[in-house]
Design an enzyme around this catalytic site. Structure first.
Site, short mmCIF file in Angstrom:
data_model
loop_
_atom_site.label_atom_id
_atom_site.label_comp_id
_atom_site.label_asym_id
_atom_site.label_seq_id
_atom_site.Cartn_x
_atom_site.Cartn_y
_atom_site.Cartn_z
N GLY A 112 -10.93 -49.39 -21.32
CA GLY A 112 -10.29 -48.59 -22.37
C GLY A 112 -11.36 -47.93 -23.24
N SER A 165 -16.21 -50.54 -17.03
CA SER A 165 -16.02 -49.40 -17.91
C SER A 165 -16.25 -49.83 -19.36
CB SER A 165 -14.63 -48.80 -17.68
OG SER A 165 -14.51 -47.52 -18.23
N TRP A 166 -15.31 -49.62 -20.27
CA TRP A 166 -15.46 -50.15 -21.63
C TRP A 166 -15.66 -51.66 -21.59
CZ3 TRP A 166 -16.62 -50.22 -26.51
CH2 TRP A 166 -16.09 -51.20 -27.34
N ASP A 209 -18.58 -41.74 -9.46
CA ASP A 209 -17.82 -42.07 -10.66
C ASP A 209 -17.85 -40.87 -11.61
OD1 ASP A 209 -16.87 -43.08 -13.12
OD2 ASP A 209 -17.71 -45.07 -12.75
N HIS A 251 -14.55 -44.36 -9.96
CA HIS A 251 -14.65 -45.25 -11.12
C HIS A 251 -13.85 -46.54 -10.99
CE1 HIS A 251 -15.30 -46.27 -15.33
NE2 HIS A 251 -14.00 -46.39 -15.52
#
Length: 321
Positions: free
Chosen positions: A51, A118-119, A275, A303
């Protein structure tokens, strides 16, 4: 073994259900949803979702051997089943780091494995740098270091060149006079009272932009999930809030600056070559700052954690611990 043309990709472990699911009160009026599955006496592993604002889902339990791991999933502040929903109050990176510590103490865990993409890679690294003695290993995917160049790549001059039709829709919802800072423009529409009636519309557009770029091969199921009203509202509001404030870091290169704090922690980095959200340069920069880490660039992948090659490498990494 690395996956190649002669190697069979590893599949996810079978579906499992949690043996406990609860909300834990934390600071600032928030309650974070925490669930545990697998082996209660196994290796504790914390799944750190993306996120910000992405929340967790049952399929994420399946990266881990349920007989080997005590699998812990939690929804970060404001998203998923945490409450209050879509709240930006008392919702910063430091709050999330403190929540992770609160969960660890509540569950009476001495140290655990972190698994973040990711986050989730950002938050795992920041938590590890703040509490290196609490981390026994870190597995990362789709590296995001919360630098200005990464935000500019996705919201200005990078990803738009690969997905011009999705970008036209995303940017087209905002008057051209505000196109110099689309994060700020969307943030206004996701938070200010004058846009309350249209807030969900903007939330769906914000979420759809990311949902349209997350996989190497177009995934209609991912796009559909991205515009689910409950998901999109939390995801868009929280993500825009964090990105407007550059994820509340002390400086642009904070994670690279503090890389040495994790010198005693084994780290595996899995990165998709194509990605479009978090390009490989960030994974490369992180690996250069952490020469003890293992970097695996998956040659045919975007990704998503569920790209076949990335999924394979992640499961191999959890099995290897």
């Amino acid at each position: 073994m690395r996956a190649d043309s002669t190697t069979t990709f590893r599949s996810l472990y079978p579906p499992i259900e949690p043996y406990i699911s609860e909300r834990i009160p934390v600071s600032g009026g928030h309650e974070v949803h925490v669930e545990q599955s697998g082996n209660p006496h196994g290796i504790p592993v914390l799944f750190v979702h993306g996120g910000p604002g992405g929340g967790t889902s049952p399929i994420q339990r399946r990266f881990f051997n349920p007989s080997k791991y005590r699998i812990i999933l939690f929804d970060q502040r404001g998203c998923g089943r945490s409450r209050p929903h879509a709240s930006l109050e008392n919702n910063t990176t430091q709050d999330l780091i403190e929540d992770m510590e609160a969960i660890r103490e509540y569950l009476r865990i001495k140290s655990w494995v972190l698994f973040g993409g990711s986050w989730g890679s950002t938050l795992s690294l920041l938590y590890g740098q703040a509490h290196p003695d609490r981390v026994r290993s870190i597995i990362l995917r789709g590296i995001f270091l919360s630098r200005r160049e990464e935000l500019d790549w996705f919201y200005k001059e990078g990803t738009r060149s690969l997905f011009p039709e999705a970008w036209a829709r995303f940017s087209g919802k905002i008057p051209e006079a505000e196109h110099d800072d689309l994060i700020k423009a969307y943030y206004r529409r996701l938070t200010e009272p004058e846009f309350e009636r249209e807030r969900l519309t903007y939330a769906k557009e914000w979420s759809l932009w990311e949902g349209s770029t997350v996989t190497l091969v177009p995934d209609e199921e991912q796009r559909t999930h991205s515009v689910d009203p409950v998901f999109a509202l939390a995801f868009a509001r929280i993500e825009a809030h964090y990105f407007l404030h550059q994820c509340f870091l002390e400086c642009d290169d904070q994670i690279l600056r503090d890389a040495s704090r994790l010198k005693d922690v084994p780290i595996t980095i899995v990165q998709g070559r194509y990605d479009a959200i978090c390009p490989p340069k960030s994974a490369w920069d992180l690996a250069q700052a952490m020469p003890w880490a293992s970097l695996k660039i998956v040659p045919v992948a975007g990704h998503s954690a569920f790209e076949p090659g990335i999924q394979h490498e992640l499961i191999c990494a959890t099995d290897a611990i």
